[in-house]
Design an enzyme around this catalytic site. Sequence first.
Site, PDB file in Angstrom:
ATOM      1  CB  THR A  13     -63.869 127.724  70.719  1.00  0.00           C
ATOM      2  OG1 THR A  13     -63.252 128.975  71.026  1.00  0.00           O
ATOM      3  CG2 THR A  13     -64.467 127.785  69.324  1.00  0.00           C
ATOM      4  CG  ASN A  14     -64.620 123.719  68.973  1.00  0.00           C
ATOM      5  OD1 ASN A  14     -65.690 124.056  68.484  1.00  0.00           O
ATOM      6  ND2 ASN A  14     -63.466 123.945  68.369  1.00  0.00           N
ATOM      7  CG  ASP A 112     -57.582 122.984  78.315  1.00  0.00           C
ATOM      8  OD1 ASP A 112     -57.264 123.540  79.389  1.00  0.00           O
ATOM      9  OD2 ASP A 112     -57.718 123.616  77.256  1.00  0.00           O
ATOM     10  CB  THR A 135     -60.350 130.077  72.719  1.00  0.00           C
ATOM     11  OG1 THR A 135     -61.492 129.225  72.600  1.00  0.00           O
ATOM     12  CG2 THR A 135     -60.795 131.526  72.730  1.00  0.00           C
TER      13      THR A 135
END
Length: 259
Positions: A13-14, A112, A135
């Site tokens: 998403t980001n 991540d 997400t």
Amino acid sequence: MTENLLVIDVGNTNTVLGVFEGKDLRAQWRLKTDKSQTADEYGILTRNLFMLDGIQAEQIKAIMAASVVPTLNGVLEEMARKYFHLKPLFLTPGTRTGMAIHYDNPQEVGADRIADAVAAFEKYGGPCIVLDFGTAITFDVVSEKGEYLGGAIAPGLGISADALFEHAAKLPRVEIREPQRVIGTNTVASMQSGLFYGAVGLVDGILDRLCQVLGKKTTVVATGGQATLVAGASKYKPPVEPWLTLEGLRIIYERNRKK
């Protein structure tokens, strides 16, 4: 001229970027991940962000990246080479992290999640749990000895909201926020209550079970875009570390630089 490290965390998403000056996070930016962006677009955007914060591209002496969007890896590598004249170090299963990965297939763990776990253990010790609101809502478990044990993955708030909108003909898209009261008196308020308190209940329920396994001394840490929204309503009241992933990338870069 001070040497700086550029870290990039590419999520579904980001995309979050940060510049470290030594151990200090000098600047950070959260952008929408765009899988169609070119290397030139990423390069120009990054340098424009630098300009706003008074950072010169020449100050960047290394780039560390974590990506869960493989199609963007080549784009980022081209951007780094063209605009910074650097080869980025990607966090992969072969990267030295200083943390044993006890996953059936370590290659399945998102980069991540490893960065989060490394940073959380470095700051809080173990056992600890990293609660990441992206997400997906992920729970990453680190043992007392600093081993990555695994965790849990649940749908994020955005996914849940989209599912209601897409699969129920009369339900609208709604802003995800803490409702004024748990009993909604209209459709929007009822959806907001269900989404918000549903996420809180999910988080607390899974944390209850994880802490039963790890013990009462377990530390819970929250990060991610919606961490502040949900963490405050959780009975665990975890500290929110908005830039935990970036910090983990910095630590891992340092461990590889010394190799």
